[in-house]
Enzyme design. Structure first.
Site, short mmCIF file in Angstrom:
data_model
loop_
_atom_site.label_atom_id
_atom_site.label_comp_id
_atom_site.label_asym_id
_atom_site.label_seq_id
_atom_site.Cartn_x
_atom_site.Cartn_y
_atom_site.Cartn_z
N CYS A 187 -7.35 5.45 -7.26
CA CYS A 187 -6.95 6.06 -5.98
C CYS A 187 -6.90 7.56 -6.09
O CYS A 187 -6.46 8.11 -7.11
CB CYS A 187 -5.59 5.51 -5.56
SG CYS A 187 -5.32 5.77 -3.81
N CYS A 241 0.86 -1.17 0.00
CA CYS A 241 0.00 0.00 0.00
C CYS A 241 0.90 1.23 0.00
O CYS A 241 1.36 1.67 1.05
CB CYS A 241 -0.83 -0.09 1.28
SG CYS A 241 -2.07 1.17 1.43
#
Ligand code: FAD
Length: 425
Positions: A354, A160
């Site tokens: 994102c 991540c």
């Protein structure tokens, strides 16, 4: 009647419970079991760590909201899953039976893989939970009294990376606002093979854009960084080349450090025979269903997804909001079909979208599908992303409080980005 238990009340678990409730009749009891009594909006944690949000703004007590929708709630950690007899065991020793189990337990943060890391008994901070972000903010406030070098980045095996970039830029913007940026050298230390890799092999022009942003913001970087240990004020990392050969050993000094850890699956899930891969992530088929236990489904960070490519220092693929939303919708469709005796054939997507805040601006990326070559490979920067991220936060928290089952990405974000399900589905 089918008893459904959702384990975990994060970005995967809470929408799963609401969507299941909206889809299934009241004769099917739904219970959420979660280690905490509250939902936290994890994407806001970078803001908590610099004091731009406080806990109560991004946390929602779950019991009243779930109850209002007729969903049971047990605020307890699951300590064991007896998949062979369809029961879960809770921390207080009680046992709950299920007909269908939805596992949405997110990550276990594997700080132990790098000695000296982590906010509990190490020297680096984390923004992965609101508790960690609050602790990071307390340390940041002390740091501001006596500023020095900062390290931000991600450990070997991390998947991540978006929040690490976010935090570097948010910190940079905050320090500039306080007019002390000149006293704070910032180094981004990452296991990614290059800046902008993001665990995705890059997205569009992410490499040159993020390198350029780092240069413009005076942020230095070390990539292919195999960080091996941390001591008070010093991070030890080995920089590799593309072939995995050692380029240089670094001992990077810091007064404040935030390093995202590698993720693993949580113990109760990882311990189930045949359910998970060696790192404890749930092995699922294309219908989000356990390959071994046909009444267990899984969504979110806890599912096993292979890395996009082999990298000199190990990296994983990120699991982000849109992907999680589609996994949840597929699970709901497939459980409903199963209950009705039909073959459930709904699929999630492994596409990555994102929105990353950068303090006063932001960067958005869209990778459809996740694995290159892609149909959509899109990376943009602009103040609108910063505003979109705030809107996303407000809307998601509203959705949790209101018990809404509507998919945010499908309904709003894809359309706002001008993408109308271009992917392969
Ligand atoms: P989580 O949100 O972590 O939820 C897991 C839940 O399981 C929690 O409620 C936890 O208490 C519970 N649980 C764990 N173990 C047990 C147990 N044994 N028993 C019972 N309950 C248990 N993605 C985006 O798309 N956009 C972003 O901006 C973004 N920002 C991020 C920022 C950060 C700092 C991080 C770490 C990730 C970010 N992500 C973002 C990625 C991803 O969307 C989040 O990690 C998201 O929180 C994952 O949701 P989840 O439901 O899988 O796990």
């Amino acid at each position: 009647m089918a008893r459904i238990i959702v384990v975990g009340a994060g970005i995967g678990g809470v929408p799963a419970a609401y969507e299941l409730r909206a889809k299934l009749g009241p004769e099917h009891p739904i219970t959420v079991v979660s280690a905490q009594a509250y939902f936290q909006f994890v994407p806001s944690n970078p803001w908590v760590a610099v004091g731009k949000r406080v806990r109560k703004e991004i946390v929602v007590e779950l019991q009243p909201h779930l109850e209002k929708k007729g969903i049971g709630f047990v605020a307890q950690s699951v300590s064991v899953i007896h998949a062979d007899r369809n029961e879960i065991g809770l921390a207080d020793g009680s046992v709950l039976p299920y007909d269908y189990l939805v596992i949405a337990t997110g990550p276990r943060l594997a700080f132990e893989e790098v000695p000296g890391s982590g906010p509990i008994d190490g020297f680096t901070h984390s923004i992965c939970t609101v508790d960690h972000a609050e602790k990071a903010f307390a340390a940041y406030e002390n740091f501001l009294q006596n500023p020095g070098p900062v390290i931000v980045g991600a450990m070997p095996g991390a998947s991540c990376f978006g929040p690490a970039y976010e935090f570097a830029f948010i910190l940079d913007a905050d320090l500039r606002r306080r007019k002390i940026r000149n006293k704070v050298p910032i180094t981004y230390v990452t296991s990614e093979p290059y800046v902008g890799h993001l665990g995705l092999g890059g997205v569009g022009d992410s490499k040159s854009m993020l390198e350029s942003e780092f240069r413009n913001h005076d942020i230095k970087w070390i990539n292919n960084a195999k960080t091996s240990r941390v001591e008070a004020g010093r991070l030890f990392t080995t920089e590799l080349d593309a072939h995995g050969n050692v380029v240089r050993e670094h001992e990077v000094p810091f007064s404040f450090a935030m390093m995202l850890p590698a993720f693993k699956g949580v113990d109760a899930v990882a311990g189930v025979e045949g359910l998970c891969n060696p790192r404890g992530f749930v092995l699922i088929d294309e219908y989000q269903r356990s390959k071994k236990y046909r009444n267990i489904f899984s969504a979110g960070v806890c599912v096993a997804i292979p890395p996009v490519e082999v990298t000199p220092v190990p990296t994983g693929a990120p699991k982000t909001g849109y992907m999680i939303e589609t996994m949840v919708t597929a699970i709901v469709e497939n459980i409903a079909a199963d209950i009705e005796g039909r073959q459930g054939e709904a699929k999630g997507t492994w596409n990555a979208i994102c929105l990353a805040d950068m303090g006063d601006t932001g960067a958005a990326f869209v990778a459809l599908p996740q694995l290159p070559p892609r149909n959509v490979n899109w990376f943009r920067k602009g103040k609108w992303v910063h505003l979109a991220k705030i809107a996303f936060e407000k809307y998601f928290l509203h959705k949790v409080r209101a018990g809404s089952s509507e998919p945010i990405y499908e309904k709003y974000i894809l359309k706002a980005l001008g993408i109308f399900r271009l992917e392969e589905k």
